[in-house]
Write a protein that holds these residues in place. Structure first.
Motif, PDB file in Angstrom:
ATOM      1  N   ARG A  63       0.820  -1.222   0.000  1.00 32.06           N
ATOM      2  CA  ARG A  63       0.000   0.000   0.000  1.00 32.06           C
ATOM      3  C   ARG A  63       0.847   1.262   0.000  1.00 32.06           C
ATOM      4  O   ARG A  63       0.332   2.340  -0.291  1.00 32.06           O
ATOM      5  CB  ARG A  63      -0.951  -0.006   1.200  1.00 32.06           C
ATOM      6  CG  ARG A  63      -2.047  -1.062   1.080  1.00 32.06           C
ATOM      7  CD  ARG A  63      -2.812  -1.199   2.368  1.00 32.06           C
ATOM      8  NE  ARG A  63      -3.587  -0.009   2.655  1.00 32.06           N
ATOM      9  CZ  ARG A  63      -4.861   0.156   2.286  1.00 32.06           C
ATOM     10  NH1 ARG A  63      -5.477  -0.792   1.626  1.00 32.06           N
ATOM     11  NH2 ARG A  63      -5.492   1.268   2.559  1.00 32.06           N
ATOM     12  N   ASN A  66       1.535   2.760  -3.844  1.00 29.25           N
ATOM     13  CA  ASN A  66       0.704   3.778  -4.505  1.00 29.25           C
ATOM     14  C   ASN A  66       0.115   4.757  -3.483  1.00 29.25           C
ATOM     15  O   ASN A  66      -0.888   5.386  -3.734  1.00 29.25           O
ATOM     16  CB  ASN A  66      -0.385   3.147  -5.380  1.00 29.25           C
ATOM     17  CG  ASN A  66      -1.450   2.447  -4.561  1.00 29.25           C
ATOM     18  OD1 ASN A  66      -1.252   2.196  -3.385  1.00 29.25           O
ATOM     19  ND2 ASN A  66      -2.571   2.163  -5.189  1.00 29.25           N
ATOM     20  N   MET A  68      -1.530   4.414  -0.824  1.00 27.80           N
ATOM     21  CA  MET A  68      -2.849   4.199  -0.230  1.00 27.80           C
ATOM     22  C   MET A  68      -2.784   4.358   1.282  1.00 27.80           C
ATOM     23  O   MET A  68      -3.795   4.548   1.938  1.00 27.80           O
ATOM     24  CB  MET A  68      -3.389   2.806  -0.587  1.00 27.80           C
ATOM     25  CG  MET A  68      -3.955   2.682  -1.980  1.00 27.80           C
ATOM     26  SD  MET A  68      -5.361   3.754  -2.307  1.00 27.80           S
ATOM     27  CE  MET A  68      -6.669   2.789  -1.578  1.00 27.80           C
ATOM     28  N   VAL A  96      -2.906  11.326  -6.557  1.00 22.98           N
ATOM     29  CA  VAL A  96      -3.897  10.983  -7.574  1.00 22.98           C
ATOM     30  C   VAL A  96      -3.204  10.602  -8.885  1.00 22.98           C
ATOM     31  O   VAL A  96      -3.554   9.612  -9.527  1.00 22.98           O
ATOM     32  CB  VAL A  96      -4.862  12.175  -7.770  1.00 22.98           C
ATOM     33  CG1 VAL A  96      -5.704  11.981  -8.999  1.00 22.98           C
ATOM     34  CG2 VAL A  96      -5.743  12.315  -6.540  1.00 22.98           C
ATOM     35  N   ARG A  99      -1.489   7.205  -8.502  1.00 18.59           N
ATOM     36  CA  ARG A  99      -2.377   6.039  -8.520  1.00 18.59           C
ATOM     37  C   ARG A  99      -2.911   5.753  -9.915  1.00 18.59           C
ATOM     38  O   ARG A  99      -3.349   4.641 -10.189  1.00 18.59           O
ATOM     39  CB  ARG A  99      -3.536   6.252  -7.542  1.00 18.59           C
ATOM     40  CG  ARG A  99      -3.066   6.155  -6.096  1.00 18.59           C
ATOM     41  CD  ARG A  99      -4.171   6.389  -5.129  1.00 18.59           C
ATOM     42  NE  ARG A  99      -3.631   6.769  -3.832  1.00 18.59           N
ATOM     43  CZ  ARG A  99      -4.130   7.721  -3.062  1.00 18.59           C
ATOM     44  NH1 ARG A  99      -5.210   8.382  -3.446  1.00 18.59           N
ATOM     45  NH2 ARG A  99      -3.572   8.004  -1.914  1.00 18.59           N
ATOM     46  N   ALA A 100      -2.887   6.759 -10.796  1.00 21.42           N
ATOM     47  CA  ALA A 100      -3.267   6.481 -12.178  1.00 21.42           C
ATOM     48  C   ALA A 100      -2.200   5.619 -12.843  1.00 21.42           C
ATOM     49  O   ALA A 100      -2.489   4.852 -13.758  1.00 21.42           O
ATOM     50  CB  ALA A 100      -3.445   7.789 -12.939  1.00 21.42           C
ATOM     51  N   VAL A 102      -0.021   3.611 -10.960  1.00 23.64           N
ATOM     52  CA  VAL A 102       0.150   2.399 -10.157  1.00 23.64           C
ATOM     53  C   VAL A 102      -1.239   1.944  -9.701  1.00 23.64           C
ATOM     54  O   VAL A 102      -1.789   2.440  -8.733  1.00 23.64           O
ATOM     55  CB  VAL A 102       1.066   2.666  -8.945  1.00 23.64           C
ATOM     56  CG1 VAL A 102       1.303   1.372  -8.179  1.00 23.64           C
ATOM     57  CG2 VAL A 102       2.375   3.272  -9.390  1.00 23.64           C
ATOM     58  N   GLY A 103      -1.819   1.011 -10.441  1.00 23.83           N
ATOM     59  CA  GLY A 103      -3.179   0.564 -10.153  1.00 23.83           C
ATOM     60  C   GLY A 103      -3.199  -0.443  -9.025  1.00 23.83           C
ATOM     61  O   GLY A 103      -2.162  -0.974  -8.629  1.00 23.83           O
ATOM     62  N   MET A 104      -4.390  -0.695  -8.500  1.00 23.40           N
ATOM     63  CA  MET A 104      -4.464  -1.611  -7.368  1.00 23.40           C
ATOM     64  C   MET A 104      -5.721  -2.473  -7.452  1.00 23.40           C
ATOM     65  O   MET A 104      -6.787  -2.006  -7.847  1.00 23.40           O
ATOM     66  CB  MET A 104      -4.466  -0.809  -6.069  1.00 23.40           C
ATOM     67  CG  MET A 104      -4.405  -1.680  -4.837  1.00 23.40           C
ATOM     68  SD  MET A 104      -3.615  -0.815  -3.481  1.00 23.40           S
ATOM     69  CE  MET A 104      -3.378  -2.140  -2.336  1.00 23.40           C
TER      70      MET A 104
ATOM     71  N   GLY B 333      -8.081   3.881  -5.452  1.00 26.58           N
ATOM     72  CA  GLY B 333      -7.156   2.983  -6.145  1.00 26.58           C
ATOM     73  C   GLY B 333      -7.068   3.245  -7.632  1.00 26.58           C
ATOM     74  O   GLY B 333      -6.042   2.993  -8.245  1.00 26.58           O
ATOM     75  N   VAL B 334      -8.152   3.719  -8.252  1.00 24.96           N
ATOM     76  CA  VAL B 334      -8.064   4.035  -9.682  1.00 24.96           C
ATOM     77  C   VAL B 334      -7.682   5.499  -9.898  1.00 24.96           C
ATOM     78  O   VAL B 334      -7.719   5.980 -11.019  1.00 24.96           O
ATOM     79  CB  VAL B 334      -9.370   3.743 -10.453  1.00 24.96           C
ATOM     80  CG1 VAL B 334      -9.633   2.272 -10.507  1.00 24.96           C
ATOM     81  CG2 VAL B 334     -10.545   4.494  -9.868  1.00 24.96           C
ATOM     82  N   GLY B 335      -7.323   6.180  -8.809  1.00 24.48           N
ATOM     83  CA  GLY B 335      -6.803   7.532  -8.977  1.00 24.48           C
ATOM     84  C   GLY B 335      -7.836   8.626  -8.850  1.00 24.48           C
ATOM     85  O   GLY B 335      -7.638   9.721  -9.365  1.00 24.48           O
TER      86      GLY B 335
END
Lengths: 267, 447
Positions: A63, A66, A68, A96, A99-100, A102-104, B333-335
């Motif tokens: 976590r 990215n 989280m 933001v 995370r675009a 590095v997906g999760m 998680g998807v930004g």
């Protein structure tokens, strides 16, 4: 448990460049020092598995990749984590944008209670990746195809995503994660809520995703780590004990703790 | 239970026979279920009794006795100058129209050959509502062409005559009542038998403004309903956005520290503050300090907003908390940014809970009386407030205050009105609760 089936594993390590370069990573939850001095190089176009007993810090580390952990107020992160040479904890970095890239995918399938189409289209929409409806349709179809879900759902894209079976939901979540074309895909025990058949499908999918993404997977199943990954990291009590090719970890572990764990003596 | 032996040492018993411990347990469960059922029965009986008394006393408020008789609008009385100019005709007072009505009623009694012993002029004048003269005058001033003609005029009877037709006033009570007489009773019965006086649905009760102490038959809820409506509008427009915004900030964005803890505790405390305290606050802050007018829906609306806010915030926060964290993780998680996460995913899922809480808060505010009395909404208001926004500053009444007001008046006809007003208030509350249920169903289908 410790009878490993490694036959179907394709051993190809070191095919990619270093994607994530992590040095001296520390994580505290309040007073608790959850992760200590972790240093790992995560390779591109490679599946990296994190294994270890519960509470060892492997999900925490995942976590961090990215950010989280930013959502947990008490969590503090130290050390250096470079994505393509850029520090992701630099104050100028907007999580933001990170995370675009590095997906999760989470442990429990968590599709939005919206239509299947909207689930996949959400990421591209908010990042402005598909300016026209036709582009968006194409992205949705491509993502669902890559997640091996297209044939199951192509006739009912307007149905709600929560109405799918558990395995389909998890594949929908994977489709949603890859719809933003990330470079790294983080998976936190993606199969723990699934039956063996769905698990096999997801594992197959992970193997296919490897030609395009760097995949990092946290798993409690050592068989799964052995089946899908090329690199394996073993965490114990907040320390990274051993990080090597999956082959080496499972056949000739260097650290006695690794050996104890994979043979089922600790954990 | 007191048996120290291990289960293994117990003698094997038949499953077909219930042992004493199990019997006791089952009996306890049966007793508990009976208590629960009894509690529900008591609650339902209390509700049924309440409904029964309210409807028994209040249903007749929706019916009004009216007399239809030919009235000659004598030109020499209403238009002494003979030029049909409404401005000059306005100089003729309501009293003169009363004479016209008295004459018309007397003629009608003679024409129908009704013989009533001991009928006095006072009985005839008191037969029709004092409101009837005013209504006739207004009609003539609006249409001067009526002058000199004979028209079939339908008008309210006085509250005593109204009560006679509804059975509230009997021949016995009429004999003891200074405001009516046995002769008036006999006249009412005779006119009813001939179809001159008839009871019909009483629209005025819902639309007309409040009537004076001596004219209960003309008292209506129009101003009170408008006032309540304006206040609900203000509460909805202010409390919903403020409450939801505060809840979202507290639940999704606020740091967890001493300050937010204090805020949280205080919001919970605010929900428990007696409503009259909010009334005092409204009086001190909005009327004395800000200088807003008394009896105005804007002040009532602001006070009720303050009262409703904690309810909405608590309901909204509970609804936001009930959204699974996995949805937030998925969006982040998807930004998605935190705001996108809240507005695209969390808020829509929390919507049914938020709306239900809001409507229940509004319903609570709709029935609130004490704070409104402190800010002067208990005043006698006989003119409608104008349309918003200006109307928000005009004096108005409110439904619960109107009920209280009517119960304080001496004439027994107002008791009937008060019960009727309770029915109207209950109908509004029921409608709001139905809307809450409907919204909940509608939004919940999306899961």
């Amino acid at each position: 448990m410790n009878q490993m089936t490694q036959a179907e594993r394709s051993v190809q390590t070191g095919t990619g460049d270093v994607k994530f370069e992590c040095r001296d990573v520390q994580v505290w939850y309040g007073e608790k020092h959850a992760l200590k001095d972790v240093g790992v190089d995560i390779l591109d176009k490679t599946v990296t598995a994190f294994i270890g007993p519960s509470g060892c810090g492997k999900s925490t580390f995942l976590r961090c990749l990215n950010r989280m952990n930013d959502t947990i107020p008490a969590a503090r992160v130290g050390g250096q984590m470079l994505l393509d040479g850029e520090d992701i904890y630099d104050p100028r970095v907007d999580p933001v944008q990170l995370r675009a890239r590095v997906g999760m995918v989470f442990q429990k399938p968590n599709p939005f209670p919206k239509s299947i189409y909207d689930n996949v289209a959400y990421g591209p929409r908010i990042h402005g990746l598909a300016p026209t409806r036709a582009d968006l349709d194409a992205v949705v179809e491509k993502s669902l195809r890559r997640a091996a879900l297209w044939d199951d759902v192509k006739d009912r894209l307007d149905d709600t995503g929560t109405g799918l079976s558990g395995g389909q939901q998890q594949r929908l979540c994977i489709a949603r994660a890859i719809a933003t074309s990330p470079e790294v895909l983080l998976m936190d025990e993606p199969c723990s809520a699934l039956d063996p058949i769905a698990t096999a499908q997801i594992e197959e999918l992970i193997d296919e995703l490897r030609d395009r993404y760097s995949v990092v997977i946290v798993t409690h199943s050592m068989q799964q780590a052995a089946r899908v990954s090329q690199k394996t990291a073993f965490f114990h009590l907040g320390h990274l004990v051993e990080y090597a090719s999956t082959d080496d970890i499972f056949t000739s572990p260097k650290d006695p703790r690794t050996e104890s764990y994979i043979t089922g003596r600790i954990g | 239970m007191s048996d120290p032996a291990m289960p293994a040492a117990r003698a094997r018993r038949s499953l077909l026979k219930t042992d004493p411990g199990t019997s006791r347990r089952n009996a306890a469960e049966r007793r508990f279920r009976a208590y629960g059922a009894a509690a529900v029965v008591v609650a339902m009986a209390a509700l049924a009794a309440l409904m029964f008394t309210v409807f028994r006393d209040g249903a007749s408020a929706f019916v009004q006795a009216r007399a239809t008789i030919p009235v000659v609008i004598a030109a020499d009385v209403v238009d002494p100058d003979g030029n049909r100019d409404p401005a000059e005709m306005a100089g003729v007072l309501t009293m003169s129209y009363g004479r016209l009505l008295d004459q018309a009623l007397t003629r009608e009694i003679e024409r129908r050959n009704i013989q009533v012993e001991g009928l006095t002029q006072r009985d005839i004048t008191g037969f029709l509502s004092a409101q009837a003269r005013a209504d006739l005058r207004r009609a003539v001033l609006a249409d001067p062409a009526l002058v000199g003609q004979e028209i079939e005029w339908r008008m309210m009877t006085s509250s005593r005559v109204d009560g006679m037709l509804k059975g509230r006033v009997t021949r016995d009570t009429a004999a003891r009542d200074a405001k009516t007489s046995v002769a008036q009773y006999d006249l009412a019965m005779a006119l009813r038998d001939q179809g001159v006086v008839r009871a019909g649905f009483n629209w005025r009760f819902i639309t007309a403004p409040d009537g004076s102490d001596s004219r209960p038959e003309s008292a209506g809820l129009g101003v009170a309903i408008l006032g309540s409506l304006y206040m609900m509008l203000i509460v909805l427009v202010l409390a919903l956005p403020i409450g939801v915004a505060a809840s979202i900030w507290l639940e999704e964005f606020a740091p967890k520290n001493r300050l937010t803890d204090v805020i949280e505790v205080n919001i919970s405390n605010l929900a428990a503050v007696p409503s009259i305290v909010f009334g005092i606050l409204g009086l001190a802050a909005f009327i004395n300090f800000v200088g807003l007018p008394r009896s105005a829906p804007i002040v009532g609306g602001l006070v009720l907003t303050l009262m409703t806010l904690p309810t909405i915030i608590i309901a909204t926060r509970a609804a936001l908390k009930a959204v699974p964290p996995s949805i937030r993780d998925a969006a982040l998680g998807v930004g998605a940014s935190r705001m996108q996460t809240v507005f695209h995913h969390v808020l829509p899922l929390a919507m049914p809970g938020i709306l239900t809480g809001t409507i229940l808060g509004l319903a609570q505010a709709l029935g609130e009386t004490a704070p409104l009395m402190l800010i002067g909404m208990v005043a006698f208001v006989s003119t409608y407030p104008s349309a918003p926004p200006q109307g928000l500053l005009d004096p108005a009444s409110a439904l619960p205050v109107q009920i209280y007001n009517w119960t304080q008046r001496a004439d027994p006809a107002f008791f009937e009105r008060a019960s009727g007003a309770i029915i109207v208030l209950l109908a509004f509350l029921l409608a709001m609760n139905l809307i809450a249920i409907w919204l909940r169903r509608k939004f919940e289908r999306r899961w």
